[in-house]
Design a protein around this motif. Structure first.
Motif, PDB file in Angstrom:
ATOM      1  N   GLY A 192     -11.477 -27.889 -44.707  1.00 12.77           N
ATOM      2  CA  GLY A 192     -10.670 -29.165 -43.833  1.00 12.77           C
ATOM      3  C   GLY A 192     -10.601 -28.955 -42.494  1.00 12.77           C
ATOM      4  O   GLY A 192     -10.509 -29.948 -41.790  1.00 12.77           O
ATOM      5  N   ALA A 193     -10.310 -27.516 -42.153  1.00  4.21           N
ATOM      6  CA  ALA A 193     -10.139 -27.266 -40.644  1.00  4.21           C
ATOM      7  C   ALA A 193     -11.543 -27.773 -39.897  1.00  4.21           C
ATOM      8  O   ALA A 193     -11.831 -28.332 -38.855  1.00  4.21           O
ATOM      9  CB  ALA A 193     -10.133 -26.011 -40.288  1.00  4.21           C
ATOM     10  N   ALA A 194     -12.857 -27.594 -40.680  1.00  8.88           N
ATOM     11  CA  ALA A 194     -14.144 -27.865 -40.301  1.00  8.88           C
ATOM     12  C   ALA A 194     -14.223 -29.441 -40.091  1.00  8.88           C
ATOM     13  O   ALA A 194     -14.889 -29.560 -39.089  1.00  8.88           O
ATOM     14  CB  ALA A 194     -15.063 -27.343 -41.085  1.00  8.88           C
ATOM     15  N   ASN A 195     -13.654 -29.907 -40.830  1.00 11.64           N
ATOM     16  CA  ASN A 195     -13.854 -31.566 -40.798  1.00 11.64           C
ATOM     17  C   ASN A 195     -13.236 -31.970 -39.552  1.00 11.64           C
ATOM     18  O   ASN A 195     -13.361 -33.159 -39.088  1.00 11.64           O
ATOM     19  CB  ASN A 195     -13.174 -32.157 -42.061  1.00 11.64           C
ATOM     20  CG  ASN A 195     -13.992 -31.877 -43.260  1.00 11.64           C
ATOM     21  OD1 ASN A 195     -15.552 -31.689 -43.142  1.00 11.64           O
ATOM     22  ND2 ASN A 195     -13.546 -31.804 -44.408  1.00 11.64           N
ATOM     23  N   ILE A 196     -12.010 -31.493 -39.246  1.00  9.20           N
ATOM     24  CA  ILE A 196     -11.434 -31.870 -37.870  1.00  9.20           C
ATOM     25  C   ILE A 196     -12.292 -31.672 -36.841  1.00  9.20           C
ATOM     26  O   ILE A 196     -12.302 -32.477 -35.761  1.00  9.20           O
ATOM     27  CB  ILE A 196     -10.142 -31.082 -37.695  1.00  9.20           C
ATOM     28  CG1 ILE A 196      -8.820 -31.369 -38.849  1.00  9.20           C
ATOM     29  CG2 ILE A 196      -9.224 -31.155 -36.323  1.00  9.20           C
ATOM     30  CD1 ILE A 196      -7.698 -30.306 -38.881  1.00  9.20           C
ATOM     31  N   PHE A 245     -10.104 -16.287 -38.225  1.00 13.52           N
ATOM     32  CA  PHE A 245      -9.765 -14.707 -38.203  1.00 13.52           C
ATOM     33  C   PHE A 245      -8.698 -14.505 -37.214  1.00 13.52           C
ATOM     34  O   PHE A 245      -7.877 -13.400 -37.498  1.00 13.52           O
ATOM     35  CB  PHE A 245     -11.262 -14.243 -37.665  1.00 13.52           C
ATOM     36  CG  PHE A 245     -11.343 -12.570 -37.592  1.00 13.52           C
ATOM     37  CD1 PHE A 245     -10.838 -11.984 -38.734  1.00 13.52           C
ATOM     38  CD2 PHE A 245     -11.704 -11.895 -36.332  1.00 13.52           C
ATOM     39  CE1 PHE A 245     -11.075 -10.420 -38.646  1.00 13.52           C
ATOM     40  CE2 PHE A 245     -11.600 -10.510 -36.411  1.00 13.52           C
ATOM     41  CZ  PHE A 245     -11.346  -9.932 -37.569  1.00 13.52           C
ATOM     42  N   TYR A 246      -8.665 -14.971 -36.104  1.00  7.47           N
ATOM     43  CA  TYR A 246      -7.627 -14.769 -35.289  1.00  7.47           C
ATOM     44  C   TYR A 246      -6.278 -15.030 -35.996  1.00  7.47           C
ATOM     45  O   TYR A 246      -5.177 -14.367 -35.896  1.00  7.47           O
ATOM     46  CB  TYR A 246      -7.613 -15.755 -33.975  1.00  7.47           C
ATOM     47  CG  TYR A 246      -6.444 -15.813 -33.311  1.00  7.47           C
ATOM     48  CD1 TYR A 246      -5.917 -14.654 -32.417  1.00  7.47           C
ATOM     49  CD2 TYR A 246      -5.535 -16.713 -32.903  1.00  7.47           C
ATOM     50  CE1 TYR A 246      -4.955 -14.697 -31.563  1.00  7.47           C
ATOM     51  CE2 TYR A 246      -4.416 -16.871 -32.139  1.00  7.47           C
ATOM     52  CZ  TYR A 246      -4.067 -15.598 -31.450  1.00  7.47           C
ATOM     53  OH  TYR A 246      -2.956 -15.757 -30.828  1.00  7.47           O
ATOM     54  N   LYS A 247      -6.008 -16.054 -36.529  1.00  6.07           N
ATOM     55  CA  LYS A 247      -4.952 -16.494 -37.428  1.00  6.07           C
ATOM     56  C   LYS A 247      -4.760 -15.439 -38.533  1.00  6.07           C
ATOM     57  O   LYS A 247      -3.531 -14.889 -38.754  1.00  6.07           O
ATOM     58  CB  LYS A 247      -4.982 -17.809 -38.215  1.00  6.07           C
ATOM     59  CG  LYS A 247      -3.744 -18.155 -39.284  1.00  6.07           C
ATOM     60  CD  LYS A 247      -2.449 -18.672 -38.330  1.00  6.07           C
ATOM     61  CE  LYS A 247      -1.568 -19.264 -39.271  1.00  6.07           C
ATOM     62  NZ  LYS A 247      -1.255 -18.919 -40.587  1.00  6.07           N
ATOM     63  N   ARG A 248      -5.680 -15.026 -39.186  1.00  6.52           N
ATOM     64  CA  ARG A 248      -5.635 -13.678 -39.989  1.00  6.52           C
ATOM     65  C   ARG A 248      -5.116 -12.502 -39.569  1.00  6.52           C
ATOM     66  O   ARG A 248      -4.255 -11.798 -39.977  1.00  6.52           O
ATOM     67  CB  ARG A 248      -6.890 -13.543 -40.696  1.00  6.52           C
ATOM     68  CG  ARG A 248      -7.018 -12.154 -41.389  1.00  6.52           C
ATOM     69  CD  ARG A 248      -6.408 -12.033 -42.835  1.00  6.52           C
ATOM     70  NE  ARG A 248      -6.605 -10.702 -43.320  1.00  6.52           N
ATOM     71  CZ  ARG A 248      -5.971 -10.451 -44.563  1.00  6.52           C
ATOM     72  NH1 ARG A 248      -5.079 -11.194 -45.198  1.00  6.52           N
ATOM     73  NH2 ARG A 248      -6.405  -9.086 -45.130  1.00  6.52           N
ATOM     74  N   LEU A 249      -5.631 -12.238 -38.250  1.00  9.93           N
ATOM     75  CA  LEU A 249      -5.165 -11.113 -37.624  1.00  9.93           C
ATOM     76  C   LEU A 249      -3.613 -11.085 -37.350  1.00  9.93           C
ATOM     77  O   LEU A 249      -2.967 -10.196 -37.331  1.00  9.93           O
ATOM     78  CB  LEU A 249      -6.017 -10.751 -36.393  1.00  9.93           C
ATOM     79  CG  LEU A 249      -7.493 -10.295 -36.562  1.00  9.93           C
ATOM     80  CD1 LEU A 249      -7.933 -10.443 -35.127  1.00  9.93           C
ATOM     81  CD2 LEU A 249      -7.662  -8.978 -37.231  1.00  9.93           C
ATOM     82  N   ASN A 279      -1.741 -23.470 -39.460  1.00  9.16           N
ATOM     83  CA  ASN A 279      -0.239 -22.903 -39.571  1.00  9.16           C
ATOM     84  C   ASN A 279       0.146 -23.329 -40.991  1.00  9.16           C
ATOM     85  O   ASN A 279       1.173 -23.001 -41.279  1.00  9.16           O
ATOM     86  CB  ASN A 279       0.568 -23.684 -38.493  1.00  9.16           C
ATOM     87  CG  ASN A 279       2.041 -22.967 -38.338  1.00  9.16           C
ATOM     88  OD1 ASN A 279       1.775 -21.616 -38.117  1.00  9.16           O
ATOM     89  ND2 ASN A 279       2.883 -23.589 -38.381  1.00  9.16           N
ATOM     90  N   THR A 280      -0.349 -24.167 -41.732  1.00 15.30           N
ATOM     91  CA  THR A 280       0.068 -24.712 -43.106  1.00 15.30           C
ATOM     92  C   THR A 280       0.223 -23.317 -43.878  1.00 15.30           C
ATOM     93  O   THR A 280       1.096 -23.477 -44.650  1.00 15.30           O
ATOM     94  CB  THR A 280      -1.226 -25.554 -43.805  1.00 15.30           C
ATOM     95  OG1 THR A 280      -1.291 -26.582 -42.869  1.00 15.30           O
ATOM     96  CG2 THR A 280      -0.517 -26.113 -44.977  1.00 15.30           C
TER      97      THR A 280
END
Length: 679
Positions: free
Chosen positions: A14-18, A37-41, A150-151
């Protein structure tokens, strides 16, 4: 609550579609993967901090204040450092200039962690190419992406590392499907990688190397194979080099998410600037090498920055790097000092193959994806009459030197390095329509195989898709049984049983994943339908209680809209159910096919004449007689006979065709008469 793999996949796609269409070409994959990856870290950093505080409170028997928690959070031990002011919450709190802030935060994280150097290569604040000064990716788009990510929490509390790793691989595959021909730069179909890995069988203690590693798939598959055998993935050591910075970043992220301690070098050509070297400056040696290098690279001998030069400058550079004996290699991989000649300037296939050989330890093995041209290109030395005669009346003879590729292939065979060759179906690689093969090389071969080469013709077995072909589970099993049996019929039943069990489990897992993926994809329509049903029932109850025409008309209009929404949601769920049914049918067909192919293979090895149409162990002496040509149709019977048709059936079809012709002529005559023409 833990996220399922399918929920995570849908969320990431869904992020890719944005972002799709808002960057140059296929670059959007690098933005999405780096942001994920940044969000995961950041999420994992917070999770580790929370766990540490809970443990401290338990040990000290008290509850900390918010101020105390902030101090402990900063001091806590973390897998990766996230400098203060560069965490996800800092980005989330911003609403303007997000591209600049996000780029700065990612670079700060990269600088703070040696293992993450080169992971964040994208510039979220890059200017648009029109010179307006505006960013290429508008602030509103970056904001939408941040809100989307952020979801969900992506820490171990919500997503296990295994689920995250598989979802990341799924995302890379989706990007590859979307990129089409360009996907070959960073993605090798997993069925091909799995075949290579299972042929070479990585073991604890191995040093595994991919000289053109792209997104790191071959390294990750080796790690998965080790885990499958009950080992820790990092019981082996992993190394890779990738010329493209963006692809290398994807590979580094891939290795971290799969808990793989891999060293991946980026930004330089493996041929002109091999990163991994020993104390003497020669290429470092590894026990296992896998590679899918760029096919037939015309400028393999140039550094990346030189490949953009004009033709005149390239010609001048060629004169500098090629002498009478060919490419002057400072690392001793080919040319003087080795049994191999330097590869021709016109195609780089053997440059990569010889680099791989130079990178093998004394008992190392390698699996390489190659264009089939490496099996037969290049002529041997020949003598031929010129048509002229000397003074004594004898015909003049012209001697033609052997081509470089022929001489290199001859040297490989003379050194008994070629263990097996497998021809693959056409069009199984993104953007590579040329026929390809798998070349298996071993420095130390079993004595009984020393004078032999296994040749497997696997080109006729595949699933035809709309854009390319795909190796099915049973096709992979065929190749693995042929290679592991190496002509020994006695080994086939056990190999068939072993691979059948494993592949049936793979098919079951794939079916489950596909069904769950579809359930996640259509979950919104399920929720919509569940919401609509009580609303429709409520309106129908109201309608039954009303008597005036005006009141009924208003409710009927609302009901009509609700029923339309219900019907559309129902249609979507019917679409989902059909896709699920198709997925189950395909899985059942594959399970049945694996069983059938297993029985076919056992029968095949009892019939030598039939086996010759699929695989053959060939003596080196026969290959010498064929002038070191390894083209598989020279040794394996690849002829496909026309299907037999009985005479009675042919006569019936001829009679039917004649009747159809008579009927068509009658219809045409009648049509012409109706418009005034006479025959």
């Amino acid at each position: 609550m833990k996220l399922t793999q399918q929920q995570l996949e849908a969320h990431l796609w869904g992020a890719a579609n944005i972002l799709r269409g808002k960057t140059a070409g296929q670059d959007y994959k690098n933005y999405i993967l780096s942001l994920m990856f940044y969000k995961r870290l950041c999420d994992q950093w917070e999770h580790e901090a929370d766990d540490a505080i809970v443990e401290l409170e338990r040990q000290q028997g008290r509850t900390f204040t918010d101020a105390q928690k902030a101090v402990f959070r900063a001091r806590g031990e973390h897998r990766f450092r996230i400098p203060e002011g560069n965490r996800w919450g800092d980005i989330l709190a911003s609403s303007i200039d997000l591209g600049r802030k996000l780029t700065a935060a990612m670079r700060a994280v990269s600088s703070a962690n040696e293992e993450l150097r080169g992971v964040f290569t994208v510039d979220w604040n890059a200017p648009a190419p029109d010179g307006s000064g505006k960013p290429l990716i508008a602030n509103e788009v970056v904001h939408a992406l941040v809100q989307h990510f952020n979801t969900y929490d992506l820490s171990n509390a919500s997503v296990s590392p295994d689920v995250l790793g598989r979802a990341y691989e799924y995302l890379i595959k989706k990007f590859a499907d979307d990129a089409g021909a360009k996907a070959g730069e960073f993605f090798t179909p997993p069925e091909v990688v799995d075949t290579l890995v299972r042929i070479l069988e990585p073991q604890p203690g191995d040093t595994v190397y991919d000289p053109t590693c792209g997104s790191g798939g071959m390294l990750v598959h080796c790690a998965d194979y080790l885990r499958e055998g009950g080992h820790n993935a990092n019981d082996a050591r992993f190394f890779g080099q990738e010329m493209n910075w963006g692809n290398a970043a994807i590979g580094k992220i891939n290795s971290v998410l799969h808990r793989l301690e891999a060293e991946i070098a980026a930004g330089a050509s493996t041929i002109t600037d091999p990163f991994f070297r020993d104390d003497q400056g020669k290429v470092r040696r590894f026990s296992l090498v896998l590679a899918n290098f760029p096919f037939s690279d015309d400028f393999w001998w140039l550094k990346p920055e030189q490949q953009t030069d004009d033709k005149k400058k390239k010609t001048k550079l060629k004169q500098q790097v090629f002498g009478k004996e060919g490419y002057k290699d400072p690392f001793g991989r080919f040319g003087r000092g080795t049994p191999f000649r330097a590869p021709p300037a016109s195609t780089g296939d053997y440059a990569f193959i010889l680099h791989i050989l130079a990178s093998l330890t004394a008992n190392g093995r390698a699996g390489v994806v190659c264009p089939q041209g490496v099996l037969f290109r290049g002529q041997p030395a020949i003598e031929e009459e010129t048509g002229e005669f000397d003074a004594d009346g004898n015909p003049k003879i012209k001697r033609r030197k052997a081509d470089d590729e022929h001489l290199i292939r001859k040297a490989l065979i003379d050194a008994r390095l070629v263990d097996a060759v497998i021809s693959l179906p056409l069009n199984v690689f993104y953007g590579a329509g040329v026929p390809a093969c798998l070349l298996i090389l071993r420095k130390q071969r079993p004595p009984e195989r020393h004078e032999q080469v296994l040749l497997v013709y696997a080109a006729r077995h595949y699933r035809e898709l709309s854009n390319q072909n795909e190796l099915r589970p049973q096709d992979v099993m065929r190749m693995l049984v042929h290679v592991h049996a190496y002509g020994d019929a006695a080994r086939v039943p056990a190999l068939v049983a072993q691979h059948s069990r494993r592949i049936h489990d793979q098919i079951d897992a794939r079916e489950h994943d596909e069904v769950q993926r579809l359930m996640a994809e259509y979950a919104g329509h399920v929720e919509r339908l569940a919401m609509l049903k009580p609303r429709i029932a409520e309106q129908e109850t109201k309608l039954a209680a009303l008597s005036t025409k005006a009141e009924r008309a208003k409710i009927e209009k609302a009901l009509s809209q609700l029923r339309g929404q219900r019907d559309r949601a129902t249609a979507k769920l019917a679409e989902r159910d059909e896709k699920i049914a198709e997925s189950r049918r395909r899985a059942e067909d594959d399970r049945h096919a694996v069983t059938e192919v297993g029985a076919e293979l056992e029968a095949l090895y009892q019939d030598p004449d039939e086996l010759l149409k699929h695989a053959r162990v060939v003596g080196v002496d026969e290959i010498e007689e064929n002038e070191f040509n390894l083209n598989i149709p020279r040794y394996v019977d690849t002829f496909e006979p026309e299907p037999r048709v009985s005479v009675d059936e042919a006569l019936r079809e001829l009679k039917s065709a004649r009747q159809s012709l008579v009927a068509a002529e009658h219809d045409l005559s009648s049509l012409l008469k109706t418009i005034g023409y006479t025959c």
